[in-house]
Write an enzyme that holds these catalytic residues in place. Structure first.
Site, PDB file in Angstrom:
ATOM      1  N   ILE A  97     -87.330  33.282-104.723  1.00 13.36           N
ATOM      2  CA  ILE A  97     -86.276  32.827-103.824  1.00 13.36           C
ATOM      3  C   ILE A  97     -85.102  32.282-104.632  1.00 13.36           C
ATOM      4  CG2 ILE A  97     -85.706  31.075-102.094  1.00 13.36           C
ATOM      5  CD1 ILE A  97     -88.534  31.324-101.032  1.00 13.36           C
ATOM      6  N   GLU A 180     -94.728  28.280-105.444  1.00 11.18           N
ATOM      7  CA  GLU A 180     -94.313  27.489-104.284  1.00 11.18           C
ATOM      8  C   GLU A 180     -94.696  26.018-104.357  1.00 11.18           C
ATOM      9  OE1 GLU A 180     -93.789  31.646-102.928  1.00 11.18           O
ATOM     10  OE2 GLU A 180     -95.195  30.579-104.214  1.00 11.18           O
ATOM     11  N   ASP A 188     -95.961  31.175 -98.093  1.00 14.65           N
ATOM     12  CA  ASP A 188     -96.191  31.649 -96.714  1.00 14.65           C
ATOM     13  C   ASP A 188     -95.714  33.078 -96.459  1.00 14.65           C
ATOM     14  OD1 ASP A 188     -93.455  31.282 -96.797  1.00 14.65           O
ATOM     15  OD2 ASP A 188     -93.373  29.730 -95.257  1.00 14.65           O
TER      16      ASP A 188
END
Length: 308
Positions: A97, A180, A188
């Site tokens: 991300i 994460e 997720d």
């Protein structure tokens, strides 16, 4: 070296040129995307899909999340393509991300700060997480086999993407991590659901709880990748050769085999796992832990979390 062949002998120069923008003007994509480059080798019925944010380490921004399912849905229904090779432009496959700024991060995770109602915040986050999940799952649901060519970083969301592919190869520069927990969130998008069937439950659990980095040799040893190659040249050659081999076989048999293998893995469990974590994170994703983690990252200090 024989004329007209790449230096490894078996790979046609025109196919090798799929990785070179300046030599690919005669193989256009049906659709032009902002964050993903799509090229086709009509002769061998292969498509090369490249994450195309090299200056950002191919970090996943909101536009990329939208474009991934568009690309794989297009190729899934393209009869001229039998096999897909997924890679990344530049040095890295995908650095996860995009955390280059707080604004970019929260845009991806789903910023609900302006919504005062807790129930509506949860419902918005649930729909947002499920959209991200469907983006990655589109790779797995694509009817065509997807060969993942990994170099450099394959972390966080990048590992989610790689885990959704059917075959994974890497070179010696590759490294992997389920990142994460370092951001103060629960993964997720699919790695917790797919990795146990790839590398085993115990190893997947250890990697997810520690966020440690796995180098290329360990990745091959634990089965995260099928093979690790010495350099990018050998990696490209191997990925295109295996793609050409698959593409030369009956598409009916190849696509049926992919569906049957995923079904045998018990895809229903993956779906239930994704639903569970979407509901959980909808309730607690944008937490004080996440905010503290990001503040610490940008302030270059260690995070201090509240007791639980």
């Amino acid at each position: 070296k024989k004329k007209g062949l790449w230096r490894h002998g078996a790979l046609d120069v025109s196919t090798r040129a799929l990785f070179s923008r300046e030599r690919m003007g005669n193989v256009p994509a049906t659709t032009v995307y902002e964050t993903i480059d799509v090229r086709r080798d009509a002769r061998h019925k292969i498509s090369i899909v490249s994450l195309n944010r090299a200056k950002k380490g191919n970090a996943m921004n909101s536009k990329m999340w939208v474009e991934i399912p568009l690309v794989f849905n297009e190729l899934s229904n393209d009869p001229s393509v039998n096999v897909i090779v997924l890679t990344g432009k530049g040095r890295h496959f995908c650095s996860g991300i995009d955390v280059s700024s707080k604004e970019t991060l929260f845009e991806t995770l789903g910023d609900t700060e302006s919504e005062p109602d807790g129930g509506r915040r949860g419902e918005y986050l649930l729909r947002h997480i499920q959209r991200l999940q469907r983006s990655v799952t589109s790779i797995e649901k694509c009817r065509k086999p997807v060969v993942c060519m990994i170099k450099g970083a394959c972390v966080g969301g990048g590992l989610d993407v790689a885990a959704a592919c059917d075959v994974r190869y890497c070179d010696r520069t590759a490294f992997f991590s389920v990142k994460e927990v370092e951001l103060g969130i629960v993964a997720d998008i699919g790695s917790l659901q797919r990795l146990p069937s790839i590398i085993g439950f115990g190893t997947a659990m250890e990697l997810a709880l520690t966020a440690r980095t796995v180098q290329s040799d360990e990745a091959e040893r634990i089965g995260l990748v099928s093979k690790c190659f010495t350099n990018e040249t050998e990696l490209e050659h191997a990925c295109l050769e295996v793609a050409k081999r698959m593409a030369s076989m009956s598409p009916l048999a190849i696509q049926g085999t992919k569906r049957a293998a995923i079904n045998a893995r018990d895809s229903e469990s993956v779906e239930k796992g994704l639903e569970y974590i979407a509901l959980k994170n909808a309730a607690q994703l944008i937490s004080s832990d996440l905010k503290e983690s990001m503040n610490a990252r940008f302030e270059k200090r260690k995070p201090v979390y509240s007791r639980l």
